[in-house]
Design an enzyme around this catalytic site. Structure first.
Site, PDB file in Angstrom:
ATOM      1  N   HIS A 213      32.988 -20.498 -15.252  1.00  0.00           N
ATOM      2  CA  HIS A 213      33.538 -21.454 -14.286  1.00  0.00           C
ATOM      3  C   HIS A 213      32.633 -22.635 -13.992  1.00  0.00           C
ATOM      4  CE1 HIS A 213      37.195 -19.512 -12.715  1.00  0.00           C
ATOM      5  NE2 HIS A 213      36.605 -18.392 -13.072  1.00  0.00           N
TER       6      HIS A 213
ATOM      7  N   LYS B  83      37.872 -30.193  -0.444  1.00  0.00           N
ATOM      8  CA  LYS B  83      37.250 -29.273  -1.398  1.00  0.00           C
ATOM      9  C   LYS B  83      35.898 -28.886  -0.813  1.00  0.00           C
ATOM     10  CE  LYS B  83      37.696 -32.580  -4.511  1.00  0.00           C
ATOM     11  NZ  LYS B  83      38.165 -31.894  -5.699  1.00  0.00           N
ATOM     12  N   ARG B  84      35.221 -27.900  -1.406  1.00  0.00           N
ATOM     13  CA  ARG B  84      33.895 -27.520  -0.936  1.00  0.00           C
ATOM     14  C   ARG B  84      32.968 -28.743  -0.920  1.00  0.00           C
ATOM     15  NH1 ARG B  84      32.280 -22.754   1.031  1.00  0.00           N
ATOM     16  NH2 ARG B  84      30.312 -22.905  -0.106  1.00  0.00           N
TER      17      ARG B  84
ATOM     18  N   LYS C  71      47.254 -29.372  -7.374  1.00  0.00           N
ATOM     19  CA  LYS C  71      48.116 -29.197  -6.195  1.00  0.00           C
ATOM     20  C   LYS C  71      48.610 -30.558  -5.689  1.00  0.00           C
ATOM     21  CE  LYS C  71      45.088 -25.391  -4.806  1.00  0.00           C
ATOM     22  NZ  LYS C  71      43.930 -25.108  -3.917  1.00  0.00           N
TER      23      LYS C  71
ATOM     24  N   LYS D 197      30.493 -32.961  -6.369  1.00  0.00           N
ATOM     25  CA  LYS D 197      31.850 -33.419  -6.081  1.00  0.00           C
ATOM     26  C   LYS D 197      31.845 -34.827  -5.475  1.00  0.00           C
ATOM     27  CE  LYS D 197      33.780 -28.728  -5.460  1.00  0.00           C
ATOM     28  NZ  LYS D 197      35.016 -28.656  -6.262  1.00  0.00           N
TER      29      LYS D 197
ATOM     30  N   THR E 282      41.312 -27.337  -9.182  1.00  0.00           N
ATOM     31  CA  THR E 282      42.714 -26.952  -9.064  1.00  0.00           C
ATOM     32  C   THR E 282      43.350 -27.729  -7.922  1.00  0.00           C
ATOM     33  OG1 THR E 282      41.978 -25.082  -7.712  1.00  0.00           O
ATOM     34  CG2 THR E 282      42.544 -24.628 -10.029  1.00  0.00           C
TER      35      THR E 282
HETATM   36  C1  PLP Z   1      42.620 -25.314  -4.173  1.00  0.00           C
HETATM   37  C2  PLP Z   1      41.592 -25.009  -3.179  1.00  0.00           C
HETATM   38  C3  PLP Z   1      40.250 -25.242  -3.480  1.00  0.00           C
HETATM   39  C4  PLP Z   1      39.788 -25.838  -4.790  1.00  0.00           C
HETATM   40  O1  PLP Z   1      39.780 -27.231  -4.676  1.00  0.00           O
HETATM   41  P1  PLP Z   1      39.031 -28.155  -5.741  1.00  0.00           P
HETATM   42  O2  PLP Z   1      39.417 -29.537  -5.347  1.00  0.00           O
HETATM   43  O3  PLP Z   1      39.589 -27.796  -7.077  1.00  0.00           O
HETATM   44  O4  PLP Z   1      37.595 -27.899  -5.625  1.00  0.00           O
HETATM   45  C5  PLP Z   1      39.307 -24.960  -2.505  1.00  0.00           C
HETATM   46  N1  PLP Z   1      39.669 -24.487  -1.307  1.00  0.00           N
HETATM   47  C6  PLP Z   1      40.954 -24.271  -0.985  1.00  0.00           C
HETATM   48  C7  PLP Z   1      41.278 -23.769   0.376  1.00  0.00           C
HETATM   49  C8  PLP Z   1      41.958 -24.513  -1.906  1.00  0.00           C
HETATM   50  O5  PLP Z   1      43.235 -24.261  -1.573  1.00  0.00           O
END
Ligand code: PLP
Length: 866
Positions: free
Chosen positions: A410, A601-602, A715, A607, A711
């Site tokens: 990952h 995101k985190r 979304k 990032k 991911t």
């Molecule tokens: C989808 C999701 C992530 C992943 O987000 P990235 O932008 O791909 O890092 C992290 N936290 C939550 C709560 C999510 O639903």
């Protein structure tokens, strides 16, 4: 329809229980039947009369009766005196009943068919709330809504009562949750295995703009979705030493004499397929002290010691580790990993296989998928079980093991590749260390045979690193043991082969493959965005939810003015819905005339939340410097959502800065309300489900070559946001599918990044050369967002200007240019809507159902079955 609910429940009592096959040649129990409920004499009846797929399994009256029964006899309260939590618990349990029959039936058929299945091993599952998904899976939403309405209860209030199980940090854990959803929906046998953390990911609050972590006590109000099975507990050993002996057949053997042990108690969760009558299982382990251990201490009369031992044992499943935290507690983390993997392997061998199963056939029965390196200790564990316990020949056991595991990588960040010091591993798991040494020895012999005299290569490929300390490289172990190794997006898989594990790619041709990540459209479109779902179904009919490529049929609607108008209404509706949530939780709101620009995101340097921040500061500077009249700026609300690992100092400083910029920008009258920065605390799945459907612009701005897939990006696109992004991770594939015109690309490409590293990245040169960048950084440095305090954000500024491995300043100019294009494009409403619709129409590829198909075809070979 008279009273199907009652009928179904009668079924439950009269039939389901009798229906549990006392497992042919059974071990001591089936998966869920307790000893008391397991019939011995009654003859098995036919399969349950399940409601036909897609049709509601009960009437409103039937539901109300069941619900009230749960409220009265389950919660022990009357409707008139019940709290929202009582009502939520009663509803959850009622819905759970409807799923229960299907669950037992799935388990029964699965055991009978002995079809090959997936054992998904993941230290994290970021499930999100369960109620809505369970209602969707059973097709009960409308009936329940109406039934509750008759009781004077609003379903939305009960949904809001649920605390989501935050048993993961971010993308990796959410991926696991999407995958098990898809497998259930696709009728593929799967058990998800993981840890039932007592405290999941911390609850984030802000105090004076700084992150403060609170424990996530998700279990305190009751856990209606879990089923503990203490009778199926496993004993998990640790420590001690090994012994070597010659058995009666004259074979040299080893045995592990452990020093201490804990009990692993399974908690089962239902994983319902989407309206297909199937319910798979997620099995999470909780650690408790063993009875024997307690008794021994109790007998010695040391009460305090007994309690201490118990606490020690229970610590193993106490907390989820936030990634990137300090090394302290590392030992506990290895304990967690071995704990859940050993319990899972033992569980599988004990309950899912018939007694006297010939373990040579194990590869035809199960594939263990390793979600990152966290469960890799399962490799030596399976070897130990086969060789030491089942007395199998080493070579045979190794051949089986190599077919039973597959590994998903990952990351691309070298520091994120897990290693375990030999000292620690040998102390905690002495037998496993021996096994790893032997695996390595035999592997390196093969390497030496293929590349005689190539000592450099041999030391490069060794599973044991020598520097800076002797340590086991878990990714290498997984690669050597795994039948397949996959990356999670095309670019990532390529870089994995070329940059991270090139020797292994050369050594094992065909072992490396790609499976691009995906997200479940059930949760992230249907549940999260009912308005868009309805619009889609109106246009192209049902069916897209389980065959997401059918979204392509929306393409012609991109040029349909009426459809575009409705599409915009959906966005506006979702913004209003988000506002209700934000107002309630934080007292903030989004201006509905604003473009909604979202980065959730985190919090991580790679990032690049700082790059987003520099854009905001630049817009602000354009206004206050008089360069542009506020009235000429495209009005935007920026939303951030991000947790920083508690030990990750710079990430927490960045959070502080975001809040600092927000409070100044939001209150400066010169801005005339045309820019707004919101940072709702505690970003989680529940908030994602509200924010993403309302977004216009999706920020996917990692440095090229650093984000394995992402991911979140998927979304957003599926919910009709346009992406501004780098050529990184799955962005590459999103852009290829939606076409360049409908994607705002910026930034260095991965080879250019490599090139810049090689030449030497000098951040200050960008600062000196670019006037607006200089002004933005100076504003921060000079205290514009800290009441003149120049020290407050010095760490962030210093990092950007002098270190920053992630080169935010190098991409600044390109990013601002792209953002200016975004602003201009947003002004052309019709163009924007068309592009947004095309994003939805062309992103069906990113369904996790497709990911699962790819895993099945390329790695697992587990067709749909029972
Ligand atoms: C989808 C999701 C992530 C992943 O987000 P990235 O932008 O791909 O890092 C992290 N936290 C939550 C709560 C999510 O639903």
């Amino acid at each position: 329809m008279s009273d199907n609910a009652t009928t179904l429940n009668d079924d439950l009592e009269l039939e389901v229980v009798t229906d549990i096959d006392p497992a042919p040649a059974s071990t001591d129990d089936t998966d869920t039947a307790t000893a008391e409920s397991r019939p011995t004499k009654r003859k098995p009846t036919h399969a349950l009369a399940l409601a036909p797929v897609g049709s509601p399994p009960s009437s409103v009256d039937g539901f109300v009766k069941e619900f009230l029964r749960e409220l009265n006899f389950g919660q022990g309260v009357a409707l008139s005196t019940s709290t929202v939590n009582d009502q939520y618990m009663a509803l959850a349990k009622t819905v759970r009943h409807y799923l229960m029959a299907r669950w037992l039936e799935t388990l029964r058929r699965q055991f009978q068919s002995q079809a090959k299945g997936v054992a998904y091993l993941s230290a994290e599952y970021l499930l999100g709330r369960q109620l809505g998904n369970a209602l969707l899976a059973t097709g009960l939403t409308e009936i329940v809504e109406e039934g509750l309405d008759q009781c004077g209860i609003d379903l939305a209030d009960l949904r809001a009562q649920e605390v989501e199980p935050g048993l993961g940090n971010g993308g990796l854990g959410r991926l696991a949750a999407c995958f098990i959803d898809s497998l259930a929906t696709m009728n593929v046998p799967c058990v998800g295995y993981g840890i039932r953390y007592q405290y999941g990911i911390f609850r984030q609050t802000f105090v004076d703009g700084r992150q403060v972590e609170q424990p996530d006590s998700w279990l305190t109000l009751g856990a209606p979705w879990e089923f503990p099975h203490p009778e199926a507990a496993q004993t998990i050993n640790f420590g001690g030493h090994t012994e070597h002996y010659t058995d009666t057949d004259g074979v040299e053997r080893s045995r592990w004499v452990p020093g201490w042990k804990v009990k692993a108690v399974p908690y089962n969760y239902m994983v319902p397929g989407y309206q297909n009558g199937r319910v798979n299982t997620l099995r999470l382990w909780r650690s408790v002290a063993t009875d024997a251990f307690d008794l021994r201490i109790f007998n010695s009369g040391d009460y305090e010691e007994a309690v201490r031992a118990q606490t020690y044992a229970e610590n193993i499943s106490k907390v989820l580790y936030p990634e990137d935290s300090t090394p302290q507690g590392k030992e506990l983390r290895l304990q967690q990993q071995y704990f859940f993997v050993a319990a899972s392997i033992a569980d599988l061998l004990r309950y899912l296989l018939p007694k006297d199963y010939d373990l040579h056939n194990l590869p035809n029965r199960v594939i263990f998928q390793l979600n990152d390196t966290h469960p890799v200790i399962g490799v030596p564990e399976l070897m130990r079980v086969l060789v030491d316990e089942k007395k199998m020949d080493w070579d045979e056991a190794w051949a089986i093991t190599q077919q039973c595991f597959a590994y998903t990588c990952h990351t691309l960040l070298p520091e994120a590749l897990e290693v375990w010091p030999v000292e620690l591993l040998g102390r905690l798991l002495p037998r496993h260390l021996e096994i790893i040494y032997r695996i390595n020895e035999e592997f390196l012999e093969q390497v030496a045979e293929r590349f005689p005299g190539d000592h450099l290569r041999i030391s490069r490929m060794s599973i044991i690193a020598e520097f800076p300390e002797r340590a086991v490289r878990m990714a290498y172990l997984a690669t050597v043991a795994g039948a397949k190794v996959n990356g999670v997006a095309e670019l990532h898989s390529q870089l994995l082969r070329d940059k991270v594990l090139p020797d292994f790619d050369e050594f094992y041709p065909g072992k490396f493959t790609n499976v691009t990540n995906g997200v479940t459209p059930r949760r992230f479109v249907k549940l999260a965005n009912p308005a868009l779902s309805e619009l889609i179904t109106d246009a192209i009919g049902v069916g897209w939810l389980t065959d997401l490529e059918r979204l392509r049929e929306l393409e012609p609607y991109a040029t349909d003015e009426e459809f575009r108008e409705r599409f915009r209404e959906v966005k506006a509706h979702n913004k209003r819905r988000l506002n209700r949530v934000l107002e309630q939780r934080d007292g903030t709101s989004v201006d509905d005339t604003h473009m909604l620009d979202v980065m959730v995101k985190r919090l991580h340097e790679y990032k690049r939340q700082t790059l987003k921040l520099l854009h905001i500061v630049t817009e602000y500077d354009r206004i206050i410097s008089g360069e542009v009249a506020a009235a000429d700026i495209t009005p935007r609300t920026f939303i951030f959502g991000a947790k920083a690992a508690p030990g990750y100092k710079i990430a927490k400083d960045i959070i502080h800065l975001i809040n600092g910029v927000g409070s100044v920008v939001n209150s400066d009258p010169r801005v005339e309300g045309r820019l707004k920065v919101l940072f709702p605390p505690n970003y989680n799945v529940t908030l994602a489900e509200k924010v993403i459907p309302a977004a216009d612009l999706s920020e996917q701005i990692s440095l090229a070559g650093k984000e394995a897939s992402g991911t979140g990006n998927m979304k957003f696109a599926l919910n009709g946001a346009l992406t501004i992004g780098t050529d990184d991770g799955a962005n590459v594939e999103i852009r290829r599918l939606v076409k360049d015109d409908n994607f705002f690309l910026f930034g260095l490409l991965e080879p250019e990044v490599e090139d810049l590293y090689a030449r030497g990245y000098v951040p200050s040169s960008y600062y000196e050369k670019n006037e607006s960048l200089k002004r933005a950084i100076d504003l921060i440095a000079e205290g514009a967002f800290s009441n003149g305090d120049r020290d407050m954000y010095a760490s962030v500024v210093g990092n950007l200007l002098h270190e920053d491995r992630f080169m935010a300043l190098a991409d600044y100019e390109s990013y601002i240019e792209a953002q200016d294009k975004v602003a201009a494009a947003y002004a052309d409403t019709e163009w924007w809507t068309r592009a947004a619709i095309l994003n939805v129409a062309r992103c069906g590829f990113f369904s996790s159902d497709r990911s699962m198909r790819d895993y099945i075809d390329r790695i697992w070979h587990t067709p749909p079955a029972y």
